[in-house]
Design an enzyme around this catalytic site. Sequence first.
Site, mmCIF file in Angstrom:
data_model
loop_
_atom_site.group_PDB
_atom_site.id
_atom_site.type_symbol
_atom_site.label_atom_id
_atom_site.label_comp_id
_atom_site.label_asym_id
_atom_site.label_seq_id
_atom_site.Cartn_x
_atom_site.Cartn_y
_atom_site.Cartn_z
ATOM 1 N N ARG A 29 33.855 32.632 88.093
ATOM 2 C CA ARG A 29 33.668 31.193 87.838
ATOM 3 C C ARG A 29 34.993 30.444 87.743
ATOM 4 O O ARG A 29 35.101 29.459 87.010
ATOM 5 C CB ARG A 29 32.865 30.963 86.557
ATOM 6 C CG ARG A 29 31.398 31.309 86.656
ATOM 7 C CD ARG A 29 30.601 30.150 87.241
ATOM 8 N NE ARG A 29 29.184 30.485 87.331
ATOM 9 C CZ ARG A 29 28.268 30.094 86.457
ATOM 10 N NH1 ARG A 29 28.619 29.357 85.427
ATOM 11 N NH2 ARG A 29 27.024 30.445 86.624
ATOM 12 N N ARG A 33 34.013 23.917 85.439
ATOM 13 C CA ARG A 33 34.160 22.738 84.579
ATOM 14 C C ARG A 33 35.349 22.751 83.635
ATOM 15 O O ARG A 33 35.674 21.729 83.045
ATOM 16 C CB ARG A 33 32.871 22.533 83.777
ATOM 17 C CG ARG A 33 31.761 21.928 84.601
ATOM 18 C CD ARG A 33 30.439 21.987 83.886
ATOM 19 N NE ARG A 33 30.058 23.391 83.698
ATOM 20 C CZ ARG A 33 28.877 23.780 83.232
ATOM 21 N NH1 ARG A 33 27.987 22.892 82.862
ATOM 22 N NH2 ARG A 33 28.600 25.061 83.107
ATOM 23 N N ARG A 42 33.213 17.158 91.318
ATOM 24 C CA ARG A 42 31.802 17.306 90.955
ATOM 25 C C ARG A 42 31.162 15.936 90.712
ATOM 26 O O ARG A 42 30.045 15.671 91.151
ATOM 27 C CB ARG A 42 31.735 18.182 89.703
ATOM 28 C CG ARG A 42 30.442 18.213 88.980
ATOM 29 C CD ARG A 42 29.519 19.260 89.569
ATOM 30 N NE ARG A 42 28.537 19.653 88.575
ATOM 31 C CZ ARG A 42 27.564 18.863 88.131
ATOM 32 N NH1 ARG A 42 27.448 17.643 88.584
ATOM 33 N NH2 ARG A 42 26.723 19.301 87.221
ATOM 34 N N ASP A 79 26.277 29.290 94.757
ATOM 35 C CA ASP A 79 25.525 29.802 93.615
ATOM 36 C C ASP A 79 24.572 30.885 94.092
ATOM 37 O O ASP A 79 24.131 30.861 95.243
ATOM 38 C CB ASP A 79 24.737 28.681 92.927
ATOM 39 C CG ASP A 79 24.314 29.092 91.520
ATOM 40 O OD1 ASP A 79 25.108 28.916 90.585
ATOM 41 O OD2 ASP A 79 23.207 29.647 91.362
ATOM 42 N N TYR A 155 14.996 34.951 87.988
ATOM 43 C CA TYR A 155 14.948 33.479 87.992
ATOM 44 C C TYR A 155 13.748 32.970 88.784
ATOM 45 O O TYR A 155 13.129 31.970 88.417
ATOM 46 C CB TYR A 155 16.247 32.905 88.592
ATOM 47 C CG TYR A 155 17.427 33.028 87.658
ATOM 48 C CD1 TYR A 155 17.618 32.124 86.618
ATOM 49 C CD2 TYR A 155 18.358 34.052 87.810
ATOM 50 C CE1 TYR A 155 18.697 32.232 85.752
ATOM 51 C CE2 TYR A 155 19.443 34.177 86.950
ATOM 52 C CZ TYR A 155 19.612 33.270 85.927
ATOM 53 O OH TYR A 155 20.677 33.377 85.073
#
Length: 348
Positions: A29, A33, A42, A79, A155
């Site tokens: 990652r 952010r 973003r 992703d 998921y």
Amino acid sequence: MNGSPAIHSPFLAVLDGTPLNPPPLWMMRQAGRYLPEYREVRAKAGDFLSLCYNPELATEVTLQPIRRFGFDAAIIFSDILVAPHALNVGLRFETGEGPRLEEVNTPTRIAALPDELDPAKVQPVYEAISKTRAALPAETALIGFCGAPWTVATYMVAGRGTPDQAPARLMALRNEALFQRLIDHLVEVSVTHLSGQIRAGAQAVQIFDSWAGVLDPLSFERWCVEPVKRMVEKLRALHPQVRIIAFPKGATLEGLEKLSALDVDAIGIDWTVDRHAVRDRLSPKVALQGNLDPLRLIAGGKALDDEILRIRRDFSGTRHIFNLGHGIRPETPIAHVEALVAGVRRAL
Ligand code: CP3
């Protein structure tokens, strides 16, 4: 920025068999952010998925941590849920809440999954890979990735992340044959997706099995080891030269041992395992990638510096790629990442 392909990549050298001191370094990652320049792009893209599907912007954020920290590998910005999305499974990301998917948990819904990934969803990823490879320094490797069938299935079945992925575990227990069909489908499309990334320029691929840690040993063998084994065999037949990293987060030592017996080049390990035991018991054919607790990177100071030293010492002389044991968190101070880079690269 434009050396010849012959230029030595420390990351690829370790995967190909050579231990290095200092070890190569990248962070899961690493585009994210915690970086102001990521937050800016973003915001410009609007939502997270628009960023994933915009080749120019995805390339830009993939390159950001390389420019700032000079990591030894870049991982393409995308992703693991892009693969189900490309199977026409509805997907959105709620700010602060994580992913929401259309649930795929009935025989009808599973039978209706298309055999092919929607090119409108996966081509932008491959285009971003080509663009990124062209822009990267020759010595910086480029990693492609996908979720492991088990983790992606958790998921899809629940339609979201849950504390222990009970919906998928229950489905596997109640209707094993149906769950097997879902896993088999994911094995096929995941190989196709990784193959597309490799053809576009990814030199290594990582298979993220983030939920490997919630299964009993028998289920781990069936839903984590077996599907990844089939993926690795298929990938090797298509791309003999590609390097494969398996990351079964939360796996026990016994689980890690089983994965290390597959034809993979490296195993990712989280911070909960004993490094000496891993070093002694995993197949010597695999490199080890990890395993700093991301919370130590938030804490900084002695909690960080001492552990960097311990990790380097514990893995010295072995094929080791320095990384976190899971993704970097958004609240991580950039100064601590700078301290990590300095600590991993200083002469020992
Ligand atoms: O490592 C990288 O820099 C490459 C990009 C990458 C992302 N997700 C970007 C992302 C990678 C390799 C992933 C993998 C991924 N995605 C996994 C496996 C690894 C892991 O963390 O366990 C999983 C389970 C997902 C699914 C996913 N994506 C969740 C659960 C979430 C929400 C939680 C969160 O951290 O926000 C995402 C969103 C996501 N994927 C973000 C990023 C940068 C945050 C989105 C944003 O910018 O708001």
